[in-house]
Every structure is written in C-alpha cells, then in structure tokens.
Design an enzyme around this catalytic site. Structure first.
Site, mmCIF file in Angstrom:
data_model
loop_
_atom_site.group_PDB
_atom_site.id
_atom_site.type_symbol
_atom_site.label_atom_id
_atom_site.label_comp_id
_atom_site.label_asym_id
_atom_site.label_seq_id
_atom_site.Cartn_x
_atom_site.Cartn_y
_atom_site.Cartn_z
ATOM 1 N N HIS A 115 0.822 -1.220 0.000
ATOM 2 C CA HIS A 115 0.000 0.000 0.000
ATOM 3 C C HIS A 115 0.854 1.268 0.000
ATOM 4 O O HIS A 115 0.372 2.336 0.374
ATOM 5 C CB HIS A 115 -0.961 0.005 1.194
ATOM 6 C CG HIS A 115 -2.043 -1.043 1.091
ATOM 7 N ND1 HIS A 115 -2.904 -1.364 2.109
ATOM 8 C CD2 HIS A 115 -2.403 -1.844 0.037
ATOM 9 C CE1 HIS A 115 -3.751 -2.317 1.709
ATOM 10 N NE2 HIS A 115 -3.454 -2.635 0.460
ATOM 11 N N THR A 184 -4.030 -7.711 11.059
ATOM 12 C CA THR A 184 -4.877 -7.133 10.010
ATOM 13 C C THR A 184 -6.295 -7.666 10.150
ATOM 14 O O THR A 184 -6.494 -8.840 10.477
ATOM 15 C CB THR A 184 -4.286 -7.384 8.601
ATOM 16 O OG1 THR A 184 -5.198 -6.878 7.614
ATOM 17 C CG2 THR A 184 -3.999 -8.840 8.319
HETATM 18 N N1 APR Z 1 -1.618 -6.572 18.170
HETATM 19 C C1 APR Z 1 -2.167 -7.342 17.169
HETATM 20 N N2 APR Z 1 -3.272 -6.980 16.515
HETATM 21 C C2 APR Z 1 -3.838 -5.807 16.837
HETATM 22 C C3 APR Z 1 -3.323 -4.961 17.843
HETATM 23 C C4 APR Z 1 -2.165 -5.395 18.526
HETATM 24 N N3 APR Z 1 -1.582 -4.679 19.500
HETATM 25 N N4 APR Z 1 -4.124 -3.875 17.933
HETATM 26 C C5 APR Z 1 -5.100 -4.036 17.028
HETATM 27 N N5 APR Z 1 -4.933 -5.201 16.353
HETATM 28 C C6 APR Z 1 -5.736 -5.787 15.270
HETATM 29 C C7 APR Z 1 -7.209 -5.429 15.325
HETATM 30 O O1 APR Z 1 -7.909 -6.346 16.146
HETATM 31 C C8 APR Z 1 -7.612 -5.549 13.845
HETATM 32 O O2 APR Z 1 -8.028 -6.873 13.532
HETATM 33 O O3 APR Z 1 -5.257 -5.263 14.065
HETATM 34 C C9 APR Z 1 -6.291 -5.238 13.104
HETATM 35 C C10 APR Z 1 -6.265 -3.876 12.438
HETATM 36 O O4 APR Z 1 -7.184 -3.862 11.395
HETATM 37 P P1 APR Z 1 -7.396 -2.564 10.488
HETATM 38 O O5 APR Z 1 -7.502 -1.357 11.343
HETATM 39 O O6 APR Z 1 -8.516 -2.841 9.554
HETATM 40 O O7 APR Z 1 -5.994 -2.422 9.702
HETATM 41 P P2 APR Z 1 -5.516 -3.180 8.401
HETATM 42 O O8 APR Z 1 -6.075 -4.549 8.347
HETATM 43 O O9 APR Z 1 -4.050 -3.007 8.342
HETATM 44 O O10 APR Z 1 -6.179 -2.316 7.254
HETATM 45 C C11 APR Z 1 -5.976 -2.712 5.918
HETATM 46 O O11 APR Z 1 -7.161 -0.780 5.161
HETATM 47 O O12 APR Z 1 -7.709 1.462 4.992
HETATM 48 C C12 APR Z 1 -6.907 0.465 4.530
HETATM 49 O O13 APR Z 1 -4.944 0.880 3.357
HETATM 50 C C13 APR Z 1 -5.425 0.755 4.676
HETATM 51 O O14 APR Z 1 -3.624 -0.829 4.791
HETATM 52 C C14 APR Z 1 -4.886 -0.477 5.338
HETATM 53 C C15 APR Z 1 -5.958 -1.511 5.034
#
Ligand code: APR
Length: 242
Positions: A115, A184
């Site tokens: 990304h 994620t």
């Molecule tokens: N350790 C492990 N997991 C965690 C922690 C932690 N300390 N804190 C939060 N999480 C988990 C949450 O439970 C959730 O499942 O991380 C995940 C974060 O999810 P998102 O906020 O949706 O992030 P991500 O999956 O990286 O988003 C994907 O969405 O908007 C787009 O481009 C953006 O790259 C991003 C993509």
C-alpha cells in the site's frame, strides 16, 4: 515434518499499534480506528484528493510526522530476526505489509509495501520514481523532475488503486510452506484474499491478531493477543530471542 522454512508473512496496522500508530478499524479493547474518526473516502481515495488536495496533504503530513517519532516494537524486531535466520539457513521469509510506516525496515527487515510508503511522494504527472519526502507536502510544491506545481501526492495506495508488488507477492506465495497473517482485520482486498489463495495452493495458514479477523474461519491455526507478545512467542521456535 520439520518446521516451515519458506514463510510468507502479511502484516497490517495491528503490528504497529503498540508503537503508537493508530489502526484503521480499531481493536478489541474498544479503541477507535482512524476510519471511525475521519471519512476514508475523503482521505484515502483519488476523488477525495482532487476535491480537497491541501486537506488531504495535511492529513498525511500529520501522520508522516507521527511515523518519524515512533519506534519499532518487539513484533517488528522478531520478524526481522526470523527473516535473517531463515535466510542464513537456506530458507526465506517474504514480508509483505499493508502498512505505510517504515517500522519493519527500521527493525532491520526487508519488506514489500503493497500500500505504498507515507515517507515517500510521487508525482501524478510524470514517471519520476518515488522520492523521500523531506518535511511536509503541500499543493503549492513543485515537482523537481517535471517542474509542474500541485502534482505531488503521498506514495500511498488509495481505495480504487492497484496495490504494488502483486507479481512478486504471487511468486513468493507460490513458494511458501506457511502463510502468516499478523495484525490485520481482513477487511481490505486483495490482501484479505491471500489466505484463500494460500489454502488453494495447499499452504498452511496461521493468524496472529488481537482478535479473530473477518476471515478467521479460513486459518488452520491462530494465536490471539498483542502482536508484541504473540509474534516473538511464535518466532522463538526458530531460536529468535529479543
Ligand atoms: N496486536 C495485534 N493486533 C492488533 C493490535 C495489537 N496490538 N491492535 C489491534 N490489532 C488488530 C485489530 O484487532 C484488527 O483486527 O489489528 C487489526 C487492524 O485492522 P485494520 O484497522 O482494519 O488495519 P488493516 O487490516 O491493516 O487495514 C488494511 O485498510 O484502509 C486500509 O490501506 C489501509 O492498509 C490499510 C488496510
């Protein structure tokens, strides 16, 4: 059967949460993610950028400054150490991140940013390669390569745009013997579909996350908790010690 030695790791914003970077959709502890505070269509789409370019620049300028101020955590270091251990012994760890921060590389890992990278910029109007952003980006900035004003943007892949490195990702996935998804939510494709692709190729799949993700059902095994704890614990089986 021995331990996996060709590992494909996909990371998301949860791995950087303990470093102080907001996730996009929050976590199990009730913490709000970025997209519940601001409208992602405004800040993460080409349409949002063309409607209010300086507002979008400001959003990324604030986040870029924050990335420069935080440090990698034990999950980033454990993955970097595991990557170098596997490579020393003839295996490999392909690390693909959806994160736009540079915490994996600052921990010493080689990483593919599907990304993009918030610390870099690109010009919308010329083929100049991505460049390091010094300070902030503004609509009044000119491109050093083509001289146009107002054409620079963060090197971040927005909704509706094609993620980077898809061919390299496909090749690495086809060679892997374990697929691991870390921090994620599984809400955004194509990354959210990697687990299904891995399964179709007969590769074992594992989720390391704070809570079950949207596609938790697709993983063979899982360990739930903070990345800073579960990732080093998992990597310890290859002798990683922080
Ligand atoms: N350790 C492990 N997991 C965690 C922690 C932690 N300390 N804190 C939060 N999480 C988990 C949450 O439970 C959730 O499942 O991380 C995940 C974060 O999810 P998102 O906020 O949706 O992030 P991500 O999956 O990286 O988003 C994907 O969405 O908007 C787009 O481009 C953006 O790259 C991003 C993509």
């Amino acid at each position: 059967m021995g331990k996996p030695s060709r590992i494909f790791v996909l990371t998301g914003s949860g791995i950087s949460a303990e470093s102080g970077i907001s996730t996009y959709r929050g976590g199990a502890d009730g913490e709000e993610g970025l997209w519940s505070e601001v409208d992602f269509q405004k800040y993460a789409s080409p349409e949002g950028f063309s409607e209010d370019p300086e507002g979008v620049h400001h959003f990324y300028n604030v986040r870029r400054k924050q990335v420069r101020e935080v440090q990698p955590n034990s999950a980033h270091y454990a993955l970097a150490q595991l990557q170098s251990k596997l490579r020393e012994s003839g295996g490999d760890l392909t690390l693909v991140t959806q994160n736009v921060d540079d915490l994996h590389e600052r921990a010493g890992a080689e990483v593919l940013h599907m990304h993009g990278e918030i610390l870099k910029g690109i010009c919308d109007m010329c083929p100049r390669p991505a460049f390091e952003v010094q300070g902030d980006l503004h609509i009044s900035d000119g491109c050093d390569a083509c001289g146009r004003i107002g054409t620079l943007r963060p090197d971040v892949v927005w909704f509706g745009e094609m993620p980077y490195h898809m061919e390299a990702i496909d090749v690495a996935l086809s060679k892997a013997d374990l697929f691991v998804s870390i921090g994620t939510s599984g809400a955004v494709y194509p990354a959210a579909g990697f687990v299904q692709e891995a399964k179709m190729r007969g590769i074992k799949t594992m989720e390391l996350n704070l809570e079950p993700s949207d596609n938790a059902y697709a993983f063979d095994t899982a360990d739930y908790g903070k990345a800073g704890e579960v990732v080093p614990r998992w990597a310890a089986q290859w002798g990683v010690s922080l």
